[in-house]
Design an enzyme around this catalytic site. Structure first.
Site, mmCIF file in Angstrom:
data_model
loop_
_atom_site.group_PDB
_atom_site.id
_atom_site.type_symbol
_atom_site.label_atom_id
_atom_site.label_comp_id
_atom_site.label_asym_id
_atom_site.label_seq_id
_atom_site.Cartn_x
_atom_site.Cartn_y
_atom_site.Cartn_z
ATOM 1 N N GLY A 76 0.827 -1.196 0.000
ATOM 2 C CA GLY A 76 0.000 0.000 0.000
ATOM 3 C C GLY A 76 0.860 1.243 0.000
ATOM 4 N N GLY A 81 -0.816 2.700 6.531
ATOM 5 C CA GLY A 81 -0.910 1.938 7.774
ATOM 6 C C GLY A 81 -0.412 0.511 7.674
ATOM 7 N N GLU A 100 11.169 -4.117 6.728
ATOM 8 C CA GLU A 100 12.325 -3.695 5.936
ATOM 9 C C GLU A 100 13.482 -3.406 6.883
ATOM 10 O OE1 GLU A 100 11.730 -1.939 1.929
ATOM 11 O OE2 GLU A 100 10.245 -0.776 3.001
ATOM 12 N N ASP A 151 6.326 -6.589 5.411
ATOM 13 C CA ASP A 151 5.870 -5.210 5.222
ATOM 14 C C ASP A 151 6.531 -4.679 3.947
ATOM 15 O OD1 ASP A 151 5.201 -2.550 5.359
ATOM 16 O OD2 ASP A 151 6.429 -2.108 7.110
#
Length: 292
Positions: A76, A81, A100, A151
């Site tokens: 996203g 978020g 990351e 993520d």
């Protein structure tokens, strides 16, 4: 923490999320490639690697190795978020989380001093860190059977490279080089079982960025977020086409992570075969990143 101040920090600030830090890894050695192998530029770089429409069924042996775990990526726009949800999902699903990595980026200062010269090196450096993170996640699920959740991932790196090229920081020749190395990275990796996409209007992401007030994100413009959103829509459609199970959520308001957890559990797992998985001699991919 590596602070990113001033223009053109839109590329750097996105690639440093979360916590506005650079990704972990050792700078790769120079490995020049002849220009002739790159071919004509493809403006839709995310299409470089496609799966065959006829997928083999996972062998019983492989299914047993993976257990019930899945490899999940959360994607996203900046500020939507992702990191918060990723950590909550990992806790609820009992998955291992791969954020990351954080370390100093050897090309960041040079990028600020001369963005047109160092944008490609910066982008390739981050691509390699995302590749290594994905490999680590893959090795974990194969060796333990525990699910993993990332993520952002090496797959969506093309979103930022494409916008960087559109902004003029990466030349057409440089973009060809990026395409080559992205293709080299992905040909060794299986698709994520599940792609979670958090969707929100760029204006709302922009508002959230200013609300959380990270200094390193102060230069992220609404225009940049709108371009990222456009590229993300293309990327998500391509992940669907390639066979990853895509779960899309309107993240204009934060939802209960329990809903997302249940959807991940119920999602069909994209079939991996033994030939999809990296071997012990997986290449380290020595990108052309030598400092000049």
């Amino acid at each position: 923490m590596v602070e990113m101040i001033g223009s053109p920090d839109v590329l750097a600030s996105e690639n440093m999320e979360p916590g506005c830090k650079a990704s972990l890894g050792t700078p790769a050695r120079l490995s020049p490639r002849p220009a002739t192998i790159l071919g004509a530029i493809d403006t839709n770089v995310c299409r470089q690697r496609r799966y065959s429409s006829s997928r083999k069924i996972e062998s019983n042996k492989l299914s047993q190795r993976l257990g019930g775990g899945k490899l999940v990526i959360v994607e996203g726009n900046i500020g939507v978020g992702k990191t918060t949800l990723t950590q909550k999902l990992a806790d609820d699903l009992k998955y291992k989380v791969f954020l990351e990595p954080s370390t100093d980026n050897p090309f960041l200062e040079k990028f600020y001093a001369d963005p047109h010269k160092y944008a490609l090196k910066l982008q390739l450096w981050i691509l390699r860190q995302r590749y290594l993170t994905y490999v680590s996640a893959l090795q974990h699920i194969i060796s333990t059977g525990q699910g993993v959740i990332l993520d952002r991932s090496v797959y969506s790196d093309c979103v930022f490279a494409s916008v960087c090229h559109r902004e003029g920081f990466i030349s057409s020749d440089g973009y060809q080089t990026y395409q080559y190395w992205r293709d080299q990275s992905l040909q060794h990796l299986p698709l994520p079982h599940v792609t979670v996409f958090l969707d929100a209007r760029p204006q709302l992401c922009h508002d959230r960025i200013h609300t959380r007030a990270r200094e390193c994100e102060s230069g992220v413009s609404l225009d940049y977020l709108e371009k990222l959103h456009q590229e993300y829509v293309k990327f998500i459609n391509e992940m669907k086409s390639d066979g990853s199970q895509v779960l899309t959520y309107d993240w204009s308001t934060f939802k209960d992570e329990a809903i997302v957890c249940e959807d991940i559990r119920a999602a069909n797992r994209v079939e991996w075969t033994e030939s999809d998985l990296p071997t012990s001699d997986l290449p380290s991919l020595e990108f052309p990143l030598a400092e000049e």
